[in-house]
Design a protein around this motif. Sequence first.
Motif, PDB file in Angstrom:
ATOM      1  N   VAL A 224      -2.027  17.255   6.252  1.00  0.00           N
ATOM      2  CA  VAL A 224      -1.533  17.402   4.886  1.00  0.00           C
ATOM      3  C   VAL A 224      -0.163  18.088   4.931  1.00  0.00           C
ATOM      4  N   PRO A 225       0.910  17.328   4.649  1.00  0.00           N
ATOM      5  CA  PRO A 225       0.925  15.924   4.240  1.00  0.00           C
ATOM      6  C   PRO A 225       1.042  14.988   5.437  1.00  0.00           C
ATOM      7  N   SER A 226       0.771  13.717   5.198  1.00  0.00           N
ATOM      8  CA  SER A 226       0.983  12.688   6.215  1.00  0.00           C
ATOM      9  C   SER A 226       2.471  12.350   6.260  1.00  0.00           C
ATOM     10  N   ALA A 227       2.837  11.438   7.144  1.00  0.00           N
ATOM     11  CA  ALA A 227       4.253  11.162   7.400  1.00  0.00           C
ATOM     12  C   ALA A 227       4.977  10.542   6.210  1.00  0.00           C
ATOM     13  N   HIS A 228       4.313   9.618   5.489  1.00  0.00           N
ATOM     14  CA  HIS A 228       5.009   8.974   4.385  1.00  0.00           C
ATOM     15  C   HIS A 228       4.067   8.730   3.209  1.00  0.00           C
ATOM     16  N   VAL A 229       4.651   8.385   2.072  1.00  0.00           N
ATOM     17  CA  VAL A 229       3.913   8.247   0.820  1.00  0.00           C
ATOM     18  C   VAL A 229       3.109   6.954   0.804  1.00  0.00           C
ATOM     19  N   HIS A 230       1.885   7.034   0.270  1.00  0.00           N
ATOM     20  CA  HIS A 230       1.026   5.870   0.094  1.00  0.00           C
ATOM     21  C   HIS A 230       0.602   5.735  -1.365  1.00  0.00           C
ATOM     22  N   GLN A 231       0.315   4.510  -1.762  1.00  0.00           N
ATOM     23  CA  GLN A 231      -0.339   4.251  -3.045  1.00  0.00           C
ATOM     24  C   GLN A 231      -1.782   3.889  -2.721  1.00  0.00           C
TER      25      GLN A 231
ATOM     26  N   ARG B  82     -12.180 -11.908  -6.774  1.00  0.00           N
ATOM     27  CA  ARG B  82     -10.840 -11.386  -7.064  1.00  0.00           C
ATOM     28  C   ARG B  82     -10.973 -10.355  -8.173  1.00  0.00           C
ATOM     29  N   PHE B  83     -10.453  -9.156  -7.955  1.00  0.00           N
ATOM     30  CA  PHE B  83     -10.569  -8.121  -8.975  1.00  0.00           C
ATOM     31  C   PHE B  83      -9.443  -7.105  -8.845  1.00  0.00           C
ATOM     32  N   GLY B  84      -9.233  -6.379  -9.906  1.00  0.00           N
ATOM     33  CA  GLY B  84      -8.179  -5.378  -9.924  1.00  0.00           C
ATOM     34  C   GLY B  84      -8.701  -3.987  -9.659  1.00  0.00           C
ATOM     35  N   CYS B  85      -7.850  -3.160  -9.065  1.00  0.00           N
ATOM     36  CA  CYS B  85      -8.120  -1.737  -8.876  1.00  0.00           C
ATOM     37  C   CYS B  85      -6.856  -0.977  -9.280  1.00  0.00           C
ATOM     38  N   GLY B  86      -6.982  -0.061 -10.218  1.00  0.00           N
ATOM     39  CA  GLY B  86      -5.837   0.725 -10.645  1.00  0.00           C
ATOM     40  C   GLY B  86      -5.468   1.783  -9.622  1.00  0.00           C
ATOM     41  N   THR B  87      -4.345   2.436  -9.866  1.00  0.00           N
ATOM     42  CA  THR B  87      -3.876   3.483  -8.969  1.00  0.00           C
ATOM     43  C   THR B  87      -4.781   4.707  -9.054  1.00  0.00           C
ATOM     44  N   LEU B  88      -5.275   5.153  -7.916  1.00  0.00           N
ATOM     45  CA  LEU B  88      -6.053   6.393  -7.837  1.00  0.00           C
ATOM     46  C   LEU B  88      -5.120   7.575  -7.636  1.00  0.00           C
ATOM     47  N   SER B  89      -4.132   7.405  -6.756  1.00  0.00           N
ATOM     48  CA  SER B  89      -3.201   8.488  -6.444  1.00  0.00           C
ATOM     49  C   SER B  89      -2.007   7.918  -5.697  1.00  0.00           C
ATOM     50  N   VAL B  90      -0.889   8.607  -5.783  1.00  0.00           N
ATOM     51  CA  VAL B  90       0.299   8.298  -4.983  1.00  0.00           C
ATOM     52  C   VAL B  90       0.726   9.600  -4.328  1.00  0.00           C
ATOM     53  N   GLN B  91       0.536   9.698  -3.005  1.00  0.00           N
ATOM     54  CA  GLN B  91       0.858  10.929  -2.308  1.00  0.00           C
ATOM     55  C   GLN B  91       0.846  10.694  -0.798  1.00  0.00           C
ATOM     56  N   ARG B  92       1.251  11.716  -0.059  1.00  0.00           N
ATOM     57  CA  ARG B  92       1.312  11.616   1.397  1.00  0.00           C
ATOM     58  C   ARG B  92      -0.011  12.061   2.020  1.00  0.00           C
ATOM     59  N   LEU B  93      -0.969  11.114   2.040  1.00  0.00           N
ATOM     60  CA  LEU B  93      -2.231  11.305   2.740  1.00  0.00           C
ATOM     61  C   LEU B  93      -2.569  10.006   3.460  1.00  0.00           C
ATOM     62  N   ASP B  94      -3.197  10.113   4.643  1.00  0.00           N
ATOM     63  CA  ASP B  94      -3.633   8.940   5.393  1.00  0.00           C
ATOM     64  C   ASP B  94      -4.799   9.332   6.288  1.00  0.00           C
ATOM     65  N   PRO B  95      -6.040   9.295   5.739  1.00  0.00           N
ATOM     66  CA  PRO B  95      -7.214   9.759   6.494  1.00  0.00           C
ATOM     67  C   PRO B  95      -7.617   8.873   7.669  1.00  0.00           C
ATOM     68  N   ILE B  96      -7.021   7.700   7.824  1.00  0.00           N
ATOM     69  CA  ILE B  96      -7.329   6.861   8.980  1.00  0.00           C
ATOM     70  C   ILE B  96      -6.352   7.132  10.119  1.00  0.00           C
ATOM     71  N   VAL B  97      -5.070   6.988   9.867  1.00  0.00           N
ATOM     72  CA  VAL B  97      -4.055   7.135  10.918  1.00  0.00           C
ATOM     73  C   VAL B  97      -3.731   8.602  11.198  1.00  0.00           C
ATOM     74  N   GLU B  98      -3.744   9.433  10.167  1.00  0.00           N
ATOM     75  CA  GLU B  98      -3.425  10.851  10.333  1.00  0.00           C
ATOM     76  C   GLU B  98      -4.498  11.717   9.678  1.00  0.00           C
ATOM     77  N   PRO B  99      -5.739  11.635  10.171  1.00  0.00           N
ATOM     78  CA  PRO B  99      -6.830  12.372   9.533  1.00  0.00           C
ATOM     79  C   PRO B  99      -6.602  13.880   9.568  1.00  0.00           C
ATOM     80  N   GLY B 100      -6.826  14.511   8.428  1.00  0.00           N
ATOM     81  CA  GLY B 100      -6.711  15.959   8.323  1.00  0.00           C
ATOM     82  C   GLY B 100      -5.305  16.477   8.148  1.00  0.00           C
TER      83      GLY B 100
END
Length: 327
Positions: free
Chosen positions: A39-46, A19-37
């Motif tokens: 910019v921007p993706s459909a909705h915001v991700h953390q 069990r471990f913590g990971c801080g926020t890297l970015s909050v933006q509309r990117l999704d390289p798995i579902v919508e690769p390439g």
Amino acid sequence: MKWLSVAIAGAAPAQAYLRFGCGTLSVQRLDPIVEPGKVPSAHVHQIIGGNAFNASMDPKVDISEKATCTTCSFTEDLSNYWTAVMYFKARNGSYHRVPQYPNALLGNLVGGMTVYYLQQDFNSNGKQKITSFKPGFRMTVGSPTSTKDGNPGLRYTCLKDVMTRFPETAEFPKEPCPAGIMAIHHFPACWDGKNLDSPNHQDHMYNTGKGGFVAAGACPSSHPVRMPQLALETMWNTTMFNDKSLWPTDGSQPFVWSYDDSKGYGTHADYLFGWKGDALQRTMDSTPLLSNGLKTQSVDQANKCSIKPSVQEKIDGWLDHLPGMAM
């Protein structure tokens, strides 16, 4: 290390989990798995994890060799994990992003999530072989189009305090939560043994999970390889919106995911493996499951890891509409 909890004390020495913590890297509309390439993706991700994250992540490239830092406590975990973002919808139809706060024992980590890797459950590591994910492996759990409860591993907890864990619900809590809302995502742990991905990013995996951190069922012959049981917890600090005079006049709950889901059934998460070398396999092979040998970093070091946004748009403050959602 205060923010790192890797074992449960118990009567049996094999009672342990990662069990471990990971801080926020970015909050933006990117999704390289579902919508690769895209910019921007459909909705915001953390997004949490390694700084190799970008809109186009080639599955043939080992991201552990590309990232130079990670927001996770273990420096050998350069994977990426992401979920949608929670927003509050006011009576006048405007939206405000709900802030995150770290789970218990994670110190002053900035936002992010708590990550779990289990061999079996909280009480036993079991005796079966756990096979680590491979470079290029990726998967998702849940779907933003879901309109009903279909996975016991996708749940919410209305937090009475930071340590609350039950009860869990399939929908957003319907009443104000004194310490916020925790969103929980349990990924499937049975692999077909062949494919690092599949067209819908789910068919190469099979879910035998029963919800919560309990032992999952046996893997079927179609997906015979047991992998780590991966789970994410996100603490959403909804307390600034607990005044019910701010809630809809009909009394319904006011929170939505960034793709405009007010029920919560569409909650989903993405995972892109990026542990260095055999670090995760060594950990899964250990008895009991401990972090011995894994390299750690301080919370301050983790908080320094970030990426520049690829999408320039307003996602915070009061918004007339959700980012990416037409008015």
